[in-house]
Design a protein around this motif. Structure first.
Motif, PDB file in Angstrom:
ATOM      1  N   PHE A 165       1.133  -0.961   0.312  1.00 18.73           N
ATOM      2  CA  PHE A 165      -0.629   0.275  -0.446  1.00 18.73           C
ATOM      3  C   PHE A 165       0.882   1.204   0.029  1.00 18.73           C
ATOM      4  O   PHE A 165       0.785   2.252  -0.859  1.00 18.73           O
ATOM      5  N   PHE A 166       1.741   1.235   1.005  1.00 18.42           N
ATOM      6  CA  PHE A 166       2.797   2.344   0.752  1.00 18.42           C
ATOM      7  C   PHE A 166       3.288   2.839  -0.307  1.00 18.42           C
ATOM      8  O   PHE A 166       3.731   3.768  -0.455  1.00 18.42           O
ATOM      9  N   LEU A 167       4.673   1.450  -0.571  1.00 14.43           N
ATOM     10  CA  LEU A 167       5.583   1.690  -1.865  1.00 14.43           C
ATOM     11  C   LEU A 167       4.676   2.038  -3.265  1.00 14.43           C
ATOM     12  O   LEU A 167       4.553   3.484  -3.862  1.00 14.43           O
ATOM     13  N   TYR A 168       3.174   1.842  -3.662  1.00 13.70           N
ATOM     14  CA  TYR A 168       2.293   1.534  -4.492  1.00 13.70           C
ATOM     15  C   TYR A 168       1.573   3.283  -4.342  1.00 13.70           C
ATOM     16  O   TYR A 168       1.322   3.751  -5.685  1.00 13.70           O
ATOM     17  N   SER A 169       1.832   3.535  -2.852  1.00 11.39           N
ATOM     18  CA  SER A 169       0.636   4.480  -2.765  1.00 11.39           C
ATOM     19  C   SER A 169       2.203   6.218  -3.198  1.00 11.39           C
ATOM     20  O   SER A 169       1.372   7.505  -4.449  1.00 11.39           O
ATOM     21  N   ILE A 170       2.741   5.712  -2.819  1.00 13.56           N
ATOM     22  CA  ILE A 170       4.435   6.726  -2.616  1.00 13.56           C
ATOM     23  C   ILE A 170       4.217   6.691  -4.457  1.00 13.56           C
ATOM     24  O   ILE A 170       4.501   8.106  -4.821  1.00 13.56           O
ATOM     25  N   TYR A 171       4.742   5.289  -5.286  1.00 14.43           N
ATOM     26  CA  TYR A 171       4.690   5.702  -6.804  1.00 14.43           C
ATOM     27  C   TYR A 171       4.130   6.821  -6.853  1.00 14.43           C
ATOM     28  O   TYR A 171       3.998   7.298  -7.970  1.00 14.43           O
ATOM     29  N   ASP A 172       2.897   6.754  -7.117  1.00 10.96           N
ATOM     30  CA  ASP A 172       1.784   7.589  -7.360  1.00 10.96           C
ATOM     31  C   ASP A 172       1.415   8.655  -7.032  1.00 10.96           C
ATOM     32  O   ASP A 172       1.237   9.287  -8.219  1.00 10.96           O
ATOM     33  N   MET A 173       1.741   8.688  -5.539  1.00 16.98           N
ATOM     34  CA  MET A 173       1.980   9.989  -5.468  1.00 16.98           C
ATOM     35  C   MET A 173       2.847  11.531  -6.023  1.00 16.98           C
ATOM     36  O   MET A 173       3.073  12.449  -6.639  1.00 16.98           O
ATOM     37  N   GLN A 174       4.073  10.390  -6.148  1.00 15.77           N
ATOM     38  CA  GLN A 174       5.929  11.160  -6.976  1.00 15.77           C
ATOM     39  C   GLN A 174       5.070  11.537  -8.826  1.00 15.77           C
ATOM     40  O   GLN A 174       6.144  12.636  -9.067  1.00 15.77           O
ATOM     41  N   SER A 175       3.780  10.189  -9.266  1.00 16.59           N
ATOM     42  CA  SER A 175       4.049  10.688 -10.318  1.00 16.59           C
ATOM     43  C   SER A 175       3.454  11.959 -10.819  1.00 16.59           C
ATOM     44  O   SER A 175       2.858  12.356 -11.718  1.00 16.59           O
ATOM     45  N   ALA A 176       2.085  11.945  -9.523  1.00 11.15           N
ATOM     46  CA  ALA A 176       1.019  13.428  -9.093  1.00 11.15           C
ATOM     47  C   ALA A 176       2.160  15.018  -9.520  1.00 11.15           C
ATOM     48  O   ALA A 176       1.963  15.575 -10.042  1.00 11.15           O
ATOM     49  N   ILE A 177       2.371  14.516  -8.516  1.00  8.99           N
ATOM     50  CA  ILE A 177       3.921  15.498  -8.408  1.00  8.99           C
ATOM     51  C   ILE A 177       4.501  15.935 -10.027  1.00  8.99           C
ATOM     52  O   ILE A 177       4.915  17.389  -9.788  1.00  8.99           O
ATOM     53  N   LEU A 178       5.005  15.139 -10.462  1.00  9.34           N
ATOM     54  CA  LEU A 178       5.985  15.764 -11.475  1.00  9.34           C
ATOM     55  C   LEU A 178       5.203  16.131 -12.864  1.00  9.34           C
ATOM     56  O   LEU A 178       5.195  17.206 -12.978  1.00  9.34           O
ATOM     57  N   VAL A 179       3.829  15.659 -12.257  1.00  9.30           N
ATOM     58  CA  VAL A 179       2.462  15.966 -13.113  1.00  9.30           C
ATOM     59  C   VAL A 179       2.527  17.893 -13.200  1.00  9.30           C
ATOM     60  O   VAL A 179       2.161  19.117 -13.472  1.00  9.30           O
ATOM     61  N   ILE A 180       2.560  17.141 -10.988  1.00 14.42           N
ATOM     62  CA  ILE A 180       2.115  19.483 -11.650  1.00 14.42           C
ATOM     63  C   ILE A 180       3.128  19.878 -12.159  1.00 14.42           C
ATOM     64  O   ILE A 180       3.867  21.272 -12.034  1.00 14.42           O
ATOM     65  N   MET A 181       4.883  19.744 -11.637  1.00 13.78           N
ATOM     66  CA  MET A 181       5.477  20.312 -12.268  1.00 13.78           C
ATOM     67  C   MET A 181       5.853  20.649 -13.159  1.00 13.78           C
ATOM     68  O   MET A 181       6.298  21.545 -13.848  1.00 13.78           O
ATOM     69  N   ALA A 182       5.435  19.495 -14.344  1.00 10.24           N
ATOM     70  CA  ALA A 182       5.288  19.457 -15.512  1.00 10.24           C
ATOM     71  C   ALA A 182       4.602  21.302 -15.854  1.00 10.24           C
ATOM     72  O   ALA A 182       4.525  22.391 -15.827  1.00 10.24           O
ATOM     73  N   PHE A 183       3.434  21.373 -15.449  1.00 10.08           N
ATOM     74  CA  PHE A 183       2.019  22.933 -15.044  1.00 10.08           C
ATOM     75  C   PHE A 183       2.889  23.616 -14.759  1.00 10.08           C
ATOM     76  O   PHE A 183       3.129  24.966 -15.071  1.00 10.08           O
ATOM     77  N   ASP A 184       3.536  23.553 -13.166  1.00  9.66           N
ATOM     78  CA  ASP A 184       4.133  24.590 -13.315  1.00  9.66           C
ATOM     79  C   ASP A 184       5.100  25.547 -14.475  1.00  9.66           C
ATOM     80  O   ASP A 184       5.638  26.781 -14.722  1.00  9.66           O
ATOM     81  N   ARG A 185       5.690  24.252 -14.974  1.00  7.30           N
ATOM     82  CA  ARG A 185       7.222  25.279 -15.667  1.00  7.30           C
ATOM     83  C   ARG A 185       6.247  25.451 -16.842  1.00  7.30           C
ATOM     84  O   ARG A 185       6.647  26.021 -17.597  1.00  7.30           O
ATOM     85  N   TYR A 186       4.946  24.450 -17.330  1.00  7.57           N
ATOM     86  CA  TYR A 186       4.044  25.808 -18.390  1.00  7.57           C
ATOM     87  C   TYR A 186       3.972  27.034 -18.164  1.00  7.57           C
ATOM     88  O   TYR A 186       3.879  27.604 -19.243  1.00  7.57           O
ATOM     89  N   VAL A 187       3.381  27.149 -17.119  1.00  7.27           N
ATOM     90  CA  VAL A 187       2.810  28.277 -16.429  1.00  7.27           C
ATOM     91  C   VAL A 187       3.944  29.664 -16.647  1.00  7.27           C
ATOM     92  O   VAL A 187       3.782  30.579 -17.561  1.00  7.27           O
TER      93      VAL A 187
END
Length: 312
Positions: free
Chosen positions: A104-126
């Motif tokens: 649960f914790f390992l794969y939740s963290i995987y998912d969370m990290q992927s979401a952060i990378l998406v937010i970072m891409a949006f941050d660079r876009y703006v």
């Protein structure tokens, strides 16, 4: 086959075998494992310390770096200490509850990290495509809310996976050929039907990797289009330079996951110890490299890290 091998038992205690075929080399393998883990912890804690202490760093980009550092620390800590106990002391036992918690914790963290990378891409876009409105579009409060959405998505996606694994029947064979409770390795020791879990795992892969990479690709497509409209070559370089650290981190994060996913499904000829070593290296190398990449590529962070390092 004797009858007891087909009879599901109660909640089992599993044996994590480590790296099959390389048991004799476990002590030697533990040396790079522990070194990478310690370097990763030091690097990520240093990022958290510097950003926390420097008031000028209390802004969206550095808040995202802190989120990434926390996921890196958590991801490696979910797995590496247990792997080192297996290598050093032969402590291979793990209960079903411990196994489910790790999944649960390992794969939740995987998912969370992927979401952060998406937010970072949006941050660079703006930052590149709409710089004048950056401060109003991306506030610390908004970044925190986006991070919370990523966390909720991770829990909602991974919790059913853990519950499905919990419902599996396990028979006489409780030996997991891995250093941690990887769902596919756990399914191999089950004597029940695992088709539902395999299908759900594919859904998670499509949602997390497929959707997130698509969103990141769209962000960078619009960034490239905006950069090509700029006539100045110096401005080109400056705009693209703001994205290089994020691109490097994405390559470090997604390449091993994609390779591992593809080899699990289509690389049946690849030896088991190769699968396991690659899975562990991702958990070690990514947390170690991320703070190094951002430390080198982000001038403000590099200068402050140098100041704090020299002070210590």
């Amino acid at each position: 086959m004797p009858a007891f091998n087909l009879t599901p038992s109660g909640p089992p205690t599993f044996i994590l075998n480590g790296i099959p075929g390389l048991e004799a080399a476990h002590i030697w393998i533990s040396i790079p494992f522990s070194m990478f883990y310690i370097i990763g912890l030091l690097g990520n804690f240093m990022v958290l310390l510097v950003v926390g202490k420097e008031q000028t760093f209390h802004k969206p980009m550095f808040l995202l770096l802190c989120m990434l550092a926390l996921t890196d620390i958590s991801m490696s800590t979910c797995v590496v200490p247990k792997a080192l106990f297996i290598f050093w002391f032969g402590f291979k036992d793990i209960t079903l509850e411990g196994c489910l918690t790790q999944i649960f914790f390992l794969y939740s963290i995987y998912d969370m990290q992927s979401a952060i990378l998406v937010i970072m891409a949006f941050d660079r876009y703006v930052a590149i495509c709409d710089p004048l409105r950056y401060a109003t579009i991306l506030t610390n409060a908004r970044i925190t809310k986006l991070g919370l959405v990523g966390l909720i998505r991770a829990v909602l996606l991974i919790l059913p996976l853990s519950l499905l694994v919990q419902r599996l029947p396990f028979c006489a064979n409780h030996i997991i050929l891995h250093t941690y409770c990887e769902p596919i390795a756990v399914m191999k020791v089950s004597c029940g039907d695992t088709r539902v879990i395999r299908m759900y795992g594919l859904v998670i892969a499509l949602v997390v990797i497929g959707l997130d990479l698509t969103l990141i690709g769209l962000s960078y497509g619009m960034i490239i289009r905006a950069v090509l409209r700029i006539s100045s070559k110096k401005a080109h370089r400056k705009a693209l330079n703001t994205c290089t650290a994020h691109i490097c981190v994405m390559l470090v994060s997604y390449t091993p996951i994609l390779f591992s996913t593809l080899t699990h499904r289509f690389g049946q000829g690849i030896a088991a110890h190769v699968h396991i070593l690659l899975a562990n290296l991702h958990l070690l190398v990514t947390p170690m490299l991320n703070p190094i990449i951002y430390g080198i590529k982000t001038k403000e962070l590099r200068e402050k890290l140098g100041k704090y390092t020299c002070r210590t």
